[in-house]
Design a protein around this motif. Structure first.
Motif, PDB file in Angstrom:
ATOM      1  N   GLY A  46      23.180  -7.279  12.216  1.00 45.69           N
ATOM      2  CA  GLY A  46      22.730  -8.766  12.464  1.00 45.69           C
ATOM      3  C   GLY A  46      22.030  -9.014  13.734  1.00 45.69           C
ATOM      4  O   GLY A  46      21.108  -9.798  13.516  1.00 45.69           O
ATOM      5  N   ARG A  47      22.132  -8.243  14.638  1.00 40.62           N
ATOM      6  CA  ARG A  47      21.468  -8.555  15.960  1.00 40.62           C
ATOM      7  C   ARG A  47      19.874  -7.904  15.664  1.00 40.62           C
ATOM      8  O   ARG A  47      18.892  -8.685  15.979  1.00 40.62           O
ATOM      9  CB  ARG A  47      21.888  -7.799  17.148  1.00 40.62           C
ATOM     10  CG  ARG A  47      23.283  -8.446  17.946  1.00 40.62           C
ATOM     11  CD  ARG A  47      23.509  -7.884  19.138  1.00 40.62           C
ATOM     12  NE  ARG A  47      23.791  -6.186  18.994  1.00 40.62           N
ATOM     13  CZ  ARG A  47      25.031  -5.890  18.599  1.00 40.62           C
ATOM     14  NH1 ARG A  47      25.964  -6.981  18.331  1.00 40.62           N
ATOM     15  NH2 ARG A  47      25.275  -4.384  18.461  1.00 40.62           N
ATOM     16  N   VAL A  48      19.881  -6.996  14.988  1.00 44.87           N
ATOM     17  CA  VAL A  48      18.359  -6.413  14.338  1.00 44.87           C
ATOM     18  C   VAL A  48      17.815  -7.338  13.523  1.00 44.87           C
ATOM     19  O   VAL A  48      16.514  -7.788  13.916  1.00 44.87           O
ATOM     20  CB  VAL A  48      18.712  -5.036  13.904  1.00 44.87           C
ATOM     21  CG1 VAL A  48      17.208  -4.717  12.920  1.00 44.87           C
ATOM     22  CG2 VAL A  48      19.040  -3.972  14.794  1.00 44.87           C
ATOM     23  N   ASN A  49      18.437  -7.996  12.705  1.00 40.26           N
ATOM     24  CA  ASN A  49      17.986  -9.069  11.935  1.00 40.26           C
ATOM     25  C   ASN A  49      17.533 -10.208  12.631  1.00 40.26           C
ATOM     26  O   ASN A  49      16.243 -10.872  12.336  1.00 40.26           O
ATOM     27  CB  ASN A  49      18.759  -9.282  10.882  1.00 40.26           C
ATOM     28  CG  ASN A  49      19.021  -8.328   9.727  1.00 40.26           C
ATOM     29  OD1 ASN A  49      18.401  -7.212   9.464  1.00 40.26           O
ATOM     30  ND2 ASN A  49      20.214  -8.586   8.943  1.00 40.26           N
ATOM     31  N   GLU A  50      18.314 -10.702  13.534  1.00 38.98           N
ATOM     32  CA  GLU A  50      17.915 -11.645  14.464  1.00 38.98           C
ATOM     33  C   GLU A  50      16.768 -11.737  15.249  1.00 38.98           C
ATOM     34  O   GLU A  50      15.873 -12.304  15.224  1.00 38.98           O
ATOM     35  CB  GLU A  50      19.243 -12.148  15.300  1.00 38.98           C
ATOM     36  CG  GLU A  50      20.312 -12.657  14.611  1.00 38.98           C
ATOM     37  CD  GLU A  50      21.520 -13.200  15.357  1.00 38.98           C
ATOM     38  OE1 GLU A  50      21.559 -12.692  16.347  1.00 38.98           O
ATOM     39  OE2 GLU A  50      22.333 -13.820  14.853  1.00 38.98           O
ATOM     40  N   GLU A  51      16.726 -10.593  15.806  1.00 40.82           N
ATOM     41  CA  GLU A  51      15.365 -10.191  16.490  1.00 40.82           C
ATOM     42  C   GLU A  51      14.292 -10.063  15.734  1.00 40.82           C
ATOM     43  O   GLU A  51      13.209 -10.655  16.148  1.00 40.82           O
ATOM     44  CB  GLU A  51      15.677  -8.783  17.302  1.00 40.82           C
ATOM     45  CG  GLU A  51      14.493  -8.508  18.171  1.00 40.82           C
ATOM     46  CD  GLU A  51      14.745  -7.100  18.979  1.00 40.82           C
ATOM     47  OE1 GLU A  51      13.781  -6.268  19.008  1.00 40.82           O
ATOM     48  OE2 GLU A  51      16.033  -7.026  19.301  1.00 40.82           O
ATOM     49  N   VAL A  69      37.008  -5.036   1.924  1.00 40.43           N
ATOM     50  CA  VAL A  69      36.787  -6.608   1.972  1.00 40.43           C
ATOM     51  C   VAL A  69      36.897  -7.136   3.550  1.00 40.43           C
ATOM     52  O   VAL A  69      38.080  -7.242   3.829  1.00 40.43           O
ATOM     53  CB  VAL A  69      37.514  -7.537   1.170  1.00 40.43           C
ATOM     54  CG1 VAL A  69      37.103  -8.952   1.130  1.00 40.43           C
ATOM     55  CG2 VAL A  69      37.480  -6.983  -0.355  1.00 40.43           C
ATOM     56  N   PHE A  70      35.851  -7.302   3.979  1.00 39.66           N
ATOM     57  CA  PHE A  70      35.775  -7.501   5.593  1.00 39.66           C
ATOM     58  C   PHE A  70      34.553  -8.635   6.005  1.00 39.66           C
ATOM     59  O   PHE A  70      33.753  -7.907   5.868  1.00 39.66           O
ATOM     60  CB  PHE A  70      36.385  -6.565   6.370  1.00 39.66           C
ATOM     61  CG  PHE A  70      36.348  -7.139   8.102  1.00 39.66           C
ATOM     62  CD1 PHE A  70      37.615  -7.582   8.388  1.00 39.66           C
ATOM     63  CD2 PHE A  70      35.410  -6.827   8.638  1.00 39.66           C
ATOM     64  CE1 PHE A  70      37.614  -8.039   9.659  1.00 39.66           C
ATOM     65  CE2 PHE A  70      35.731  -6.954  10.047  1.00 39.66           C
ATOM     66  CZ  PHE A  70      36.686  -7.586  10.511  1.00 39.66           C
ATOM     67  N   LEU A  71      34.741  -9.777   6.525  1.00 39.79           N
ATOM     68  CA  LEU A  71      33.635 -10.198   7.077  1.00 39.79           C
ATOM     69  C   LEU A  71      33.874 -10.526   8.633  1.00 39.79           C
ATOM     70  O   LEU A  71      34.817 -11.345   8.898  1.00 39.79           O
ATOM     71  CB  LEU A  71      33.317 -11.649   6.476  1.00 39.79           C
ATOM     72  CG  LEU A  71      32.315 -12.643   7.050  1.00 39.79           C
ATOM     73  CD1 LEU A  71      31.062 -11.651   6.691  1.00 39.79           C
ATOM     74  CD2 LEU A  71      32.344 -13.992   6.284  1.00 39.79           C
ATOM     75  N   PRO A  72      33.123  -9.752   9.375  1.00 41.01           N
ATOM     76  CA  PRO A  72      33.486  -9.705  10.820  1.00 41.01           C
ATOM     77  C   PRO A  72      32.901 -10.818  11.465  1.00 41.01           C
ATOM     78  O   PRO A  72      31.805 -11.189  11.691  1.00 41.01           O
ATOM     79  CB  PRO A  72      32.852  -8.399  11.455  1.00 41.01           C
ATOM     80  CG  PRO A  72      31.811  -8.030  10.440  1.00 41.01           C
ATOM     81  CD  PRO A  72      32.235  -8.851   9.065  1.00 41.01           C
ATOM     82  N   ILE A  73      34.006 -11.946  11.913  1.00 44.44           N
ATOM     83  CA  ILE A  73      33.628 -13.021  12.594  1.00 44.44           C
ATOM     84  C   ILE A  73      34.481 -13.074  13.895  1.00 44.44           C
ATOM     85  O   ILE A  73      35.597 -12.623  13.879  1.00 44.44           O
ATOM     86  CB  ILE A  73      34.124 -14.232  11.841  1.00 44.44           C
ATOM     87  CG1 ILE A  73      33.428 -14.389  10.455  1.00 44.44           C
ATOM     88  CG2 ILE A  73      33.804 -15.517  12.550  1.00 44.44           C
ATOM     89  CD1 ILE A  73      33.861 -15.419   9.622  1.00 44.44           C
ATOM     90  N   GLY A  74      33.889 -13.493  14.837  1.00 45.61           N
ATOM     91  CA  GLY A  74      34.447 -13.519  16.355  1.00 45.61           C
ATOM     92  C   GLY A  74      33.330 -13.883  17.248  1.00 45.61           C
ATOM     93  O   GLY A  74      32.316 -14.196  17.042  1.00 45.61           O
ATOM     94  N   MET A  75      33.892 -14.045  18.564  1.00 44.08           N
ATOM     95  CA  MET A  75      33.144 -14.414  19.582  1.00 44.08           C
ATOM     96  C   MET A  75      32.447 -13.339  20.384  1.00 44.08           C
ATOM     97  O   MET A  75      32.910 -12.392  20.508  1.00 44.08           O
ATOM     98  CB  MET A  75      33.900 -15.542  20.386  1.00 44.08           C
ATOM     99  CG  MET A  75      34.126 -16.802  19.929  1.00 44.08           C
ATOM    100  SD  MET A  75      35.025 -17.882  21.310  1.00 44.08           S
ATOM    101  CE  MET A  75      35.420 -19.144  20.628  1.00 44.08           C
ATOM    102  N   ASP A  76      31.206 -13.658  20.663  1.00 40.49           N
ATOM    103  CA  ASP A  76      30.517 -12.622  21.492  1.00 40.49           C
ATOM    104  C   ASP A  76      30.903 -13.067  22.838  1.00 40.49           C
ATOM    105  O   ASP A  76      31.448 -13.715  23.323  1.00 40.49           O
ATOM    106  CB  ASP A  76      29.075 -12.549  21.140  1.00 40.49           C
ATOM    107  CG  ASP A  76      28.165 -13.756  21.453  1.00 40.49           C
ATOM    108  OD1 ASP A  76      28.932 -14.805  22.125  1.00 40.49           O
ATOM    109  OD2 ASP A  76      27.112 -13.931  21.222  1.00 40.49           O
ATOM    110  N   SER A  77      30.261 -12.076  23.918  1.00 43.28           N
ATOM    111  CA  SER A  77      30.356 -12.385  25.117  1.00 43.28           C
ATOM    112  C   SER A  77      30.123 -13.778  25.999  1.00 43.28           C
ATOM    113  O   SER A  77      30.449 -14.406  26.886  1.00 43.28           O
ATOM    114  CB  SER A  77      29.719 -11.240  26.059  1.00 43.28           C
ATOM    115  OG  SER A  77      28.384 -11.417  25.877  1.00 43.28           O
TER     116      SER A  77
END
Length: 155
Positions: free
Chosen positions: A78-83, A142-150
């Motif tokens: 996700g970070r690579v894609n966002e960048e 089946v898992f969608l990682p959702i959580g808060m970053d720093s």
């Protein structure tokens, strides 16, 4: 030096397969012990496995280490894609479905190495080209990682 997304994805998948294979060993040992505990209660193996799956529906792939490995690489992609998208596309929004490649299984189309692939597609479907045993192990994951970053941003 400009690096293509395809080469970044390839490097991520290489590390993911290695880490997942290690975690799989731990998960299978854990699962075997869960089933053995139920069998010590006098249950046949099929019933013991069924009872364990009632609590852990993905079987051994439910192990926290498997979830951790998958989540770590999902968020990295996700970070690579966002960048990449922040450099290539202005004001499109990362979640715009028009930006996503179908996935690594779509090999017939011409690709310049810079098609953005959804993290789940890369980690689950792309796994089949690397290691079929791991792919089969993760088949029902089946898992969608959702959580808060720093910074408190929900991801």
């Amino acid at each position: 030096m400009i690096v293509s997304l395809a080469s970044l994805y390839d490097e991520i998948l290489t590390r993911y397969v290695s880490d997942l294979a290690e975690a799989r060993g731990q998960a299978l040992a854990w699962w075997g012990e869960l089933v053995a505990v139920e069998m010590r209660e006098g249950r046949p193996k099929a019933e013991a496995e069924h009872l364990c799956r009632m609590r852990w529906p993905m079987g051994a792939a439910s192990h926290p280490r498997i979830v951790e490995v998958y989540r770590r690489y999902f968020l990295e992609i996700g970070r690579v894609n966002e960048e990449f998208l922040s450099q290539e596309i202005v004001d499109s929004g990362f979640n715009d479905p028009a930006l996503w490649d179908v996935g690594p299984e779509d090999e017939d189309e011409i690709d310049d190495g810079n098609a953005v692939t959804q993290p789940a597609a890369l980690l689950l479907e792309g796994l089949g080209r690397r290691d079929m045993e791991l792919r089969n192990f993760m088949l029902h994951f089946v898992f969608l990682p959702i959580g808060m970053d720093s910074e408190g941003i929900i991801r």
